[in-house]
Motif scaffolding. Structure first.
Motif, PDB file in Angstrom:
ATOM      1  N   GLN A  64       0.812  -1.219   0.000  1.00  0.00           N
ATOM      2  CA  GLN A  64       0.000   0.000   0.000  1.00  0.00           C
ATOM      3  C   GLN A  64       0.848   1.274   0.000  1.00  0.00           C
ATOM      4  O   GLN A  64       0.547   2.233  -0.716  1.00  0.00           O
ATOM      5  CB  GLN A  64      -0.930  -0.007   1.223  1.00  0.00           C
ATOM      6  CG  GLN A  64      -1.866   1.190   1.290  1.00  0.00           C
ATOM      7  CD  GLN A  64      -2.737   1.164   2.535  1.00  0.00           C
ATOM      8  OE1 GLN A  64      -2.689   0.216   3.316  1.00  0.00           O
ATOM      9  NE2 GLN A  64      -3.534   2.200   2.720  1.00  0.00           N
ATOM     10  N   PRO A 114       1.634   5.561  -3.217  1.00  0.00           N
ATOM     11  CA  PRO A 114       1.892   7.009  -3.278  1.00  0.00           C
ATOM     12  C   PRO A 114       3.282   7.344  -3.813  1.00  0.00           C
ATOM     13  O   PRO A 114       3.464   8.368  -4.489  1.00  0.00           O
ATOM     14  CB  PRO A 114       1.738   7.442  -1.816  1.00  0.00           C
ATOM     15  CG  PRO A 114       0.857   6.427  -1.207  1.00  0.00           C
ATOM     16  CD  PRO A 114       1.235   5.146  -1.870  1.00  0.00           C
ATOM     17  N   ARG A 139       4.149   9.747  -6.895  1.00  0.00           N
ATOM     18  CA  ARG A 139       5.136  10.846  -6.851  1.00  0.00           C
ATOM     19  C   ARG A 139       6.089  10.782  -8.046  1.00  0.00           C
ATOM     20  O   ARG A 139       6.299  11.780  -8.761  1.00  0.00           O
ATOM     21  CB  ARG A 139       5.933  10.750  -5.551  1.00  0.00           C
ATOM     22  CG  ARG A 139       7.065  11.778  -5.444  1.00  0.00           C
ATOM     23  CD  ARG A 139       7.873  11.548  -4.178  1.00  0.00           C
ATOM     24  NE  ARG A 139       8.645  10.321  -4.237  1.00  0.00           N
ATOM     25  CZ  ARG A 139       9.865  10.227  -4.798  1.00  0.00           C
ATOM     26  NH1 ARG A 139      10.428  11.291  -5.367  1.00  0.00           N
ATOM     27  NH2 ARG A 139      10.506   9.079  -4.791  1.00  0.00           N
ATOM     28  N   VAL A 190       2.028  15.674  -3.312  1.00  0.00           N
ATOM     29  CA  VAL A 190       0.909  14.752  -3.556  1.00  0.00           C
ATOM     30  C   VAL A 190       1.126  13.452  -2.793  1.00  0.00           C
ATOM     31  O   VAL A 190       0.207  12.923  -2.142  1.00  0.00           O
ATOM     32  CB  VAL A 190       0.751  14.484  -5.069  1.00  0.00           C
ATOM     33  CG1 VAL A 190      -0.304  13.407  -5.304  1.00  0.00           C
ATOM     34  CG2 VAL A 190       0.374  15.760  -5.806  1.00  0.00           C
ATOM     35  N   ALA A 191       2.358  12.921  -2.831  1.00  0.00           N
ATOM     36  CA  ALA A 191       2.653  11.676  -2.127  1.00  0.00           C
ATOM     37  C   ALA A 191       2.507  11.845  -0.621  1.00  0.00           C
ATOM     38  O   ALA A 191       1.923  10.990   0.071  1.00  0.00           O
ATOM     39  CB  ALA A 191       4.070  11.207  -2.464  1.00  0.00           C
ATOM     40  N   ASN A 221       0.647  14.011   0.928  1.00  0.00           N
ATOM     41  CA  ASN A 221      -0.789  14.110   1.244  1.00  0.00           C
ATOM     42  C   ASN A 221      -1.408  12.723   1.346  1.00  0.00           C
ATOM     43  O   ASN A 221      -2.225  12.442   2.230  1.00  0.00           O
ATOM     44  CB  ASN A 221      -1.506  14.923   0.164  1.00  0.00           C
ATOM     45  CG  ASN A 221      -1.300  16.419   0.324  1.00  0.00           C
ATOM     46  OD1 ASN A 221      -0.935  16.876   1.406  1.00  0.00           O
ATOM     47  ND2 ASN A 221      -1.525  17.184  -0.739  1.00  0.00           N
ATOM     48  N   SER A 222      -1.028  11.843   0.430  1.00  0.00           N
ATOM     49  CA  SER A 222      -1.544  10.465   0.474  1.00  0.00           C
ATOM     50  C   SER A 222      -1.093   9.744   1.734  1.00  0.00           C
ATOM     51  O   SER A 222      -1.858   9.024   2.373  1.00  0.00           O
ATOM     52  CB  SER A 222      -1.077   9.685  -0.760  1.00  0.00           C
ATOM     53  OG  SER A 222      -1.586  10.264  -1.944  1.00  0.00           O
ATOM     54  N   TYR A 223       0.170   9.956   2.127  1.00  0.00           N
ATOM     55  CA  TYR A 223       0.683   9.304   3.315  1.00  0.00           C
ATOM     56  C   TYR A 223      -0.035   9.808   4.582  1.00  0.00           C
ATOM     57  O   TYR A 223      -0.360   9.024   5.488  1.00  0.00           O
ATOM     58  CB  TYR A 223       2.189   9.527   3.452  1.00  0.00           C
ATOM     59  CG  TYR A 223       3.006   8.695   2.501  1.00  0.00           C
ATOM     60  CD1 TYR A 223       2.782   7.328   2.375  1.00  0.00           C
ATOM     61  CD2 TYR A 223       4.013   9.269   1.726  1.00  0.00           C
ATOM     62  CE1 TYR A 223       3.536   6.561   1.504  1.00  0.00           C
ATOM     63  CE2 TYR A 223       4.766   8.505   0.847  1.00  0.00           C
ATOM     64  CZ  TYR A 223       4.512   7.147   0.741  1.00  0.00           C
ATOM     65  OH  TYR A 223       5.248   6.378  -0.121  1.00  0.00           O
ATOM     66  N   LEU A 239      -3.062  10.976   4.671  1.00  0.00           N
ATOM     67  CA  LEU A 239      -4.408  10.383   4.640  1.00  0.00           C
ATOM     68  C   LEU A 239      -4.373   8.921   5.082  1.00  0.00           C
ATOM     69  O   LEU A 239      -5.308   8.424   5.701  1.00  0.00           O
ATOM     70  CB  LEU A 239      -4.993  10.498   3.231  1.00  0.00           C
ATOM     71  CG  LEU A 239      -5.389  11.918   2.792  1.00  0.00           C
ATOM     72  CD1 LEU A 239      -5.810  11.930   1.324  1.00  0.00           C
ATOM     73  CD2 LEU A 239      -6.518  12.455   3.665  1.00  0.00           C
ATOM     74  N   MET A 240      -3.276   8.221   4.756  1.00  0.00           N
ATOM     75  CA  MET A 240      -3.137   6.832   5.207  1.00  0.00           C
ATOM     76  C   MET A 240      -3.031   6.742   6.721  1.00  0.00           C
ATOM     77  O   MET A 240      -3.379   5.721   7.319  1.00  0.00           O
ATOM     78  CB  MET A 240      -1.875   6.208   4.602  1.00  0.00           C
ATOM     79  CG  MET A 240      -2.007   5.778   3.174  1.00  0.00           C
ATOM     80  SD  MET A 240      -0.482   4.963   2.652  1.00  0.00           S
ATOM     81  CE  MET A 240      -0.808   4.769   0.906  1.00  0.00           C
TER      82      MET A 240
END
Length: 591
Positions: free
Chosen positions: A47, A51, A55, A289-290, A292-294, A296-297
């Protein structure tokens, strides 16, 4: 299907924490659990790669236009499919672990309950036991199985943080800035919610008791038109639970928003600091962006962490309630070296004293002997201790003083299972299971043939009414046998005892609800079955006393007279008084 024994048990050391006491059970299923956790962790590794691919794809294929965007798209799709398969297998093994733990917990608790003597059940409520054997076990199982999985899910924060550090150290520190605060809040929440969790479980048990008593006693409730009062009692119990749940909701509403939204604060900080770094040329758009994904994780694991804290407090309260049962020792247990002889039936009570757990004294210095094959009727007023004799003979209770012997062997030296196979008891209020009549009669001997069951039913005078039922011996009786009359239930109970063919038989006013005419027919069969069998009859009716070779009169927990019916009637005024009073009761009932 044969019953599988639990693979482990609860640690008996009451000085340990509830979780350490449960560890042997978890270790017994570590294969399934570890497989699930390894798969879960592998899913996390997959998972967190997504991200990072996003990136690289943005920076190389979109911003720099130096890469193939399609390659990154298919790579992300492939990783998502692999993650889905891994998560499916992890969930499958996790649920198997949960059900195995629940199976073992239920068997451990039930096995302990069936070992407990009558005195234990005299003091506890069935609804309380049902609650601890149901919702409490489920709460402990949920934590033991899902708790480790949640911890693994929380490891995504560690893995993600490691990847963020490898990409951009300052931005990684900004993203994780709120996490220590979340940890402090989690500890505070755990301390606040524990007493409420205990209260909820205790009040659920109280409600279960009220419901159980109303269902079991529905005929009495209706007979006295007490539905309104019982509904009020139920409402009061429900109100107490509602109040406890409201306190639980207040604690959750106070802490959960903070636990849920602090990671979002991290998201805002990443956008602010990262945006400034992009403007200054110190990082890339793909990195923001990456990150932000992390971030959110990180939100689901910390939300799960809050749930785990609440599960842990509920499980802690439930485990302590379960351990209260498991830590209660049985005072009726097999001797260190029990014997299992084939008994002839010489039954003797030697200077026996006995008091029930509530302090009621039933027997004081009682001495009584029954020779093998002898039939003795015990007569006495209410509270004289008659029924207690059979309960002590089968060792449902242990004597307070003195001893009960069979063939000269103290019953405390005889293996319990061997003793109860050879001392058959027919109580005055027989219990029938929600099974067929055949299965109820064959309860003590499940392998008995239909011919053997019918033979026992004929001897008990039950065959006639059974054959009149549409399904005969295959007819299923209602709960506790209430679809049958009291006399019919007693006849099935007599048949159940006769099928066991025990050398000692105790009839505890076993024909009190049977019509006198039918009773006389049953006595004819019983006389044949009593030949060579030691029989103790707790009697009220003169017709029942006529089955006996000898009659014993009890008063105040002692034997006050012993002889034949004729000799006692001629020489003992108290015997005549007891017979007269029971005859009046029979006349009133028949009238």
């Amino acid at each position: 299907m044969s019953r599988r024994a639990p693979k482990a048990s609860i640690d008996p050391d009451a000085g340990k924490s509830w979780l350490r006491r449960a560890l042997p059970l978890v270790k017994a299923h570590r294969g399934l659990l570890i497989t699930s956790l390894v798969l879960s962790f592998a899913g996390l590794i997959v998972q967190v790669q997504i991200p990072n691919l996003v990136r690289i794809g943005i920076d190389k294929a979109v911003v720099d236009r130096a890469g193939n965007l399609t390659y990154y798209v298919w790579a992300i799709v492939g990783l998502a499919l692999v993650q889905g398969l891994i998560n499916y297998l992890a969930r499958l093994y996790l649920l198997r672990t949960a059900y195995e733990l629940e199976y073992d917990l239920r068997n451990i608790v039930y096995s302990h309950l069936v070992r407990m003597p009558f005195g234990f059940y005299d003091k506890v409520q069935s609804g309380e036991l049902m609650s601890r054997s149901g919702s409490d076990i489920r709460a402990v199982q949920m934590y033991l199985s899902f708790g480790p999985s949640i911890l693994v899910q929380c490891l995504i924060a560690v893995v993600a943080f490691g990847l963020m550090l490898s990409i951009n150290v300052p931005l990684a520190i900004v993203a994780m800035a709120t996490m220590p605060i979340i940890g402090i809040l989690g500890v505070s929440m755990r301390k606040a919610i524990f007493p409420v969790s205990w209260m909820i479980q205790a009040r659920l048990a109280q409600l279960a008791t009220v419901v159980d008593e109303n269902i079991q006693g529905v005929r009495i409730v209706k007979a006295f038109a007490a539905e309104g009062r019982q509904l009020t009692s139920l409402a009061e119990s429900a109100d107490r639970i509602r109040w406890a749940y409201r306190q639980d909701a207040k604690i959750r509403s106070r802490w959960n928003p903070l636990l849920d939204n602090l990671p979002r604060l991290g998201l805002a900080l990443v956008l602010l600091v990262g945006g400034l770094m992009v403007i200054d040329g110190h990082t890339t758009i793909g990195t923001i962006v990456a990150f932000n994904s992390y971030v959110l994780m990180l939100q689901p694991p910390f939300r799960l962490l809050g749930m785990m804290i609440m599960m842990g407090q509920r499980a802690s309260a439930s485990a302590r309630r379960i351990y209260e049962i498991l830590d209660t020792p049985s005072d009726v247990v097999d001797d260190v070296a029990p014997v299992a002889p084939k008994l002839r039936g010489d039954l003797a009570f030697v200077d026996v004293g006995f008091a029930y757990p509530n302090g009621t004294v039933a027997l004081e210095g009682l001495s009584l002997s029954l020779a093998a094959g002898e039939t003795v009727a015990v007569v006495g007023g209410t509270g004289s201790g008659k029924s207690t004799l059979g309960r002590l003979a089968a060792r449902f209770y242990d004597v307070t003083s003195g001893s009960v012997t069979i063939d000269g062997i103290d019953v405390r030296k005889i293996k319990l299972s061997a003793l109860r196979e050879q001392v058959g008891i027919v109580p005055d209020e027989p219990f029938l299971f929600s099974l067929s009549i055949h299965d109820n009669i064959a309860y003590g001997r499940p392998d008995a043939s239909r011919a053997e069951v019918i033979d026992a039913a004929v001897a008990a005078g039950a065959d006639e009414f059974i054959e009149e039922l549409p399904e005969g011996y295959d007819a299923v009786v209602g709960e506790r046998g209430y679809t049958l009359s009291g006399g019919q239930r007693q006849r099935i109970a007599i048949a159940r005892a006769l099928l066991m063919n025990p050398p000692i038989l105790v009839l505890d006013d076993a024909t009190s609800a049977i019509d006198v005419t039918v009773e006389q027919r049953i006595h004819g069969s019983l006389k044949d079955r009593m030949q060579g069998r030691t029989t103790l009859i707790v009697a009220h009716r003169l017709s029942t006393i006529s089955l006996a070779d000898r009659v014993v009169l009890m008063a105040g927990g002692r034997v006050v007279a012993d002889g034949t019916h004729a000799s006692l009637l001629a020489s003992e005024p108290r015997y005549a008084e007891v017979l007269a009073s029971t005859a009046m009761e029979d006349d009133e009932v028949s009238a």
